[in-house]
Design a protein around this motif. Structure first.
Motif, mmCIF file in Angstrom:
data_model
loop_
_atom_site.group_PDB
_atom_site.id
_atom_site.type_symbol
_atom_site.label_atom_id
_atom_site.label_comp_id
_atom_site.label_asym_id
_atom_site.label_seq_id
_atom_site.Cartn_x
_atom_site.Cartn_y
_atom_site.Cartn_z
ATOM 1 N N LEU A 59 64.929 83.028 9.227
ATOM 2 C CA LEU A 59 65.863 82.123 9.207
ATOM 3 C C LEU A 59 67.212 82.160 9.803
ATOM 4 O O LEU A 59 67.824 81.294 10.709
ATOM 5 C CB LEU A 59 66.171 81.544 7.704
ATOM 6 N N GLY A 60 67.542 83.384 9.988
ATOM 7 C CA GLY A 60 69.007 84.178 10.082
ATOM 8 C C GLY A 60 68.968 83.761 11.624
ATOM 9 O O GLY A 60 70.005 83.351 12.422
ATOM 10 N N SER A 61 67.784 84.043 12.353
ATOM 11 C CA SER A 61 67.639 83.623 13.990
ATOM 12 C C SER A 61 67.907 82.217 14.375
ATOM 13 O O SER A 61 68.356 81.886 15.629
ATOM 14 C CB SER A 61 66.255 84.218 14.433
ATOM 15 N N HIS A 62 67.957 81.391 13.280
ATOM 16 C CA HIS A 62 68.050 79.745 13.606
ATOM 17 C C HIS A 62 69.424 79.382 13.309
ATOM 18 O O HIS A 62 69.662 78.405 13.777
ATOM 19 C CB HIS A 62 66.734 79.176 12.930
ATOM 20 N N VAL A 63 69.765 79.863 12.104
ATOM 21 C CA VAL A 63 71.231 79.478 11.517
ATOM 22 C C VAL A 63 72.494 80.197 11.798
ATOM 23 O O VAL A 63 73.543 79.900 11.610
ATOM 24 C CB VAL A 63 71.092 79.300 9.990
ATOM 25 N N LYS A 68 73.994 83.864 6.338
ATOM 26 C CA LYS A 68 73.816 82.189 6.020
ATOM 27 C C LYS A 68 72.557 81.988 5.786
ATOM 28 O O LYS A 68 72.213 81.259 4.967
ATOM 29 C CB LYS A 68 74.089 81.567 7.407
ATOM 30 N N ALA A 69 71.457 82.754 6.214
ATOM 31 C CA ALA A 69 69.932 82.554 5.707
ATOM 32 C C ALA A 69 69.992 82.922 4.357
ATOM 33 O O ALA A 69 69.375 82.105 3.541
ATOM 34 C CB ALA A 69 69.252 83.649 6.700
ATOM 35 N N HIS A 88 68.702 73.144 4.077
ATOM 36 C CA HIS A 88 68.773 72.890 5.461
ATOM 37 C C HIS A 88 69.373 71.756 5.880
ATOM 38 O O HIS A 88 69.163 70.770 5.151
ATOM 39 C CB HIS A 88 67.639 73.229 6.337
ATOM 40 N N GLU A 89 69.878 71.640 7.008
ATOM 41 C CA GLU A 89 70.391 70.263 7.864
ATOM 42 C C GLU A 89 69.022 69.765 8.546
ATOM 43 O O GLU A 89 68.316 70.817 8.989
ATOM 44 C CB GLU A 89 71.732 70.383 8.885
ATOM 45 N N THR A 93 66.216 72.254 10.605
ATOM 46 C CA THR A 93 64.881 72.163 10.269
ATOM 47 C C THR A 93 64.006 71.841 11.390
ATOM 48 O O THR A 93 62.976 72.477 11.468
ATOM 49 C CB THR A 93 64.631 71.077 9.261
ATOM 50 N N GLN A 94 64.367 71.057 12.594
ATOM 51 C CA GLN A 94 63.819 70.734 13.547
ATOM 52 C C GLN A 94 63.858 71.985 14.483
ATOM 53 O O GLN A 94 62.602 72.292 15.278
ATOM 54 C CB GLN A 94 64.541 69.687 14.426
ATOM 55 N N ASP A 95 64.720 72.736 14.676
ATOM 56 C CA ASP A 95 64.565 73.972 15.101
ATOM 57 C C ASP A 95 63.648 75.006 14.781
ATOM 58 O O ASP A 95 62.976 75.619 15.549
ATOM 59 C CB ASP A 95 66.221 74.641 15.399
ATOM 60 N N ILE A 96 63.781 75.353 13.460
ATOM 61 C CA ILE A 96 62.721 76.082 12.710
ATOM 62 C C ILE A 96 61.110 75.672 12.893
ATOM 63 O O ILE A 96 60.230 76.460 13.270
ATOM 64 C CB ILE A 96 63.068 76.217 11.387
#
Length: 98
Positions: A59-63, A68-69, A88-89, A93-96
């Motif tokens: 999650l941290g790699s995306h946010v 933040k994760a 999530h925004e 969510t789309q990125d993950i």
């Protein structure tokens, strides 16, 4: 004539308010399912903690950061299934999901 000017100003103000985007994006809770764990359902505390840490890292790699994760995650599925629940925004969510 004053009524027309007042009416125009109020109408303009209302239109501006309706067209504004929200200052903060709305966050929703999501469950991210990652499949089964390699350690199985009878995991040790160390294996469960390692799974939770891997959730934070993913999650941290995306946010943007591990901090933040950790703040957004409110549950880690680290025994029977592999996944986590977090706020999530929609963009995140789309990125993950990709």
């Amino acid at each position: 004539m004053n009524f027309n000017v007042l009416h125009l100003l109020l109408s303009s103000l209302l239109l501006c308010l309706l067209l504004q985007k929200p200052a903060h994006a709305i966050k929703k809770s999501y469950i991210v399912y990652l499949g089964a764990h390699s350690h199985g359902p009878n995991s040790s505390d160390f294996e469960a903690e390692s799974a939770t840490n891997s959730h934070y890292e993913l999650l941290g790699s995306h946010v943007g950061s591990l901090e933040k994760a950790k703040e957004s995650t409110f549950y880690s599925y680290n025994r029977y299934i592999n996944g986590f629940a977090a706020m999530h925004e929609e963009e995140e969510t789309q990125d993950i999901a990709s």
